[in-house]
Design an enzyme around this catalytic site. Structure first.
Site, short mmCIF file in Angstrom:
data_model
loop_
_atom_site.label_atom_id
_atom_site.label_comp_id
_atom_site.label_asym_id
_atom_site.label_seq_id
_atom_site.Cartn_x
_atom_site.Cartn_y
_atom_site.Cartn_z
N HIS A 49 0.85 -1.19 0.00
CA HIS A 49 0.00 0.00 0.00
C HIS A 49 0.89 1.24 0.00
O HIS A 49 2.10 1.13 0.20
CB HIS A 49 -0.89 0.00 1.25
CG HIS A 49 -0.07 -0.14 2.51
ND1 HIS A 49 0.16 -1.36 3.11
CD2 HIS A 49 0.61 0.78 3.24
CE1 HIS A 49 0.94 -1.18 4.16
NE2 HIS A 49 1.24 0.10 4.26
N HIS A 133 5.68 6.05 -1.33
CA HIS A 133 6.39 4.84 -1.72
C HIS A 133 5.53 3.62 -1.41
O HIS A 133 4.60 3.71 -0.60
CB HIS A 133 7.73 4.73 -0.98
CG HIS A 133 7.58 4.44 0.47
ND1 HIS A 133 7.23 5.42 1.39
CD2 HIS A 133 7.70 3.29 1.17
CE1 HIS A 133 7.15 4.87 2.59
NE2 HIS A 133 7.43 3.58 2.49
#
Length: 196
Positions: A49, A133
């Site tokens: 995620h 990220h």
């Protein structure tokens, strides 16, 4: 005497769809052949995620107010495109996929989510600032790995694109202490559609 069960932690995230996670699996399959791969702990699909706000352990009494505010933050943000292109690293500890697409919208959504959590009395952990990220792997504790060859191998990584249409409140339960190889478990505690 048994140690107490680990407390669940909460965070708000953008979760890529299954097709993008499958793209990511294909793009990273060759990493296992690189030196030191046995010292990396790969992120499982359920843990992939882009974290917008890390809240940590939370008082359950505050979750209703958080849900209401996250719904408003999501509604104020229009859906937007994202993809994963290339890779980066945090030192030699964490290997990650680089988001690409409408990063301005992603940053705006993160700001709104973090403000919503703060207004709900659950300010995001200051040590976990928003850095877009998606974690691919972590070095195992005490087993350093030189990650530069991994980022080079993933220079052409491409997963997606997809349209971000919701945010999720995710519950992460840390593994019990003393269990070798144990990993956290993840579950969705709430989801809100983007509006705009």
């Amino acid at each position: 005497m048994a140690s107490p069960a680990p407390r669940p932690r909460l965070f708000v995230a953008v979760v890529p769809p299954d097709a993008v996670l499958a793209d990511l699996d294909r793009a990273t399959a060759a990493l296992d052949a690189l030196p030191g791969a046995d010292r990396l702990r790969r992120t499982e699909a359920g843990g992939r995620h882009l974290t917008l706000a890390f809240l940590g352990p939370c008082d359950p009494a505050r979750l209703d107010g958080l849900a209401e505010r996250l719904a408003r933050a999501a509604h104020r943000t229009a859906p937007f495109p994202l993809a994963l292109r290339g890779a980066g690293r945090f030192g030699d500890r964490v290997l990650w996929a680089r988001p690409d697409g409408d990063l301005t919208a992603l940053g705006r959504l993160a700001d709104r989510v973090r403000a919503a959590a703060t207004r709900a009395g659950l300010p995001p952990d200051a040590e976990h600032a928003f850095r877009p990220h998606l974690t691919l792997a972590r070095a195992r504790p005490g087993q350093p790995v030189r990650l530069a060859p991994y980022t080079e191998a993933l220079a052409r990584l491409a997963a997606g694109p997809w349209q971000v249409t919701e945010v999720r409140l995710v519950r992460s339960v840390p593994p019990p202490g003393g269990v070798p190889g144990a990993r956290p478990t993840y579950g969705t505690a709430g989801r809100w559609p983007l509006g705009g």
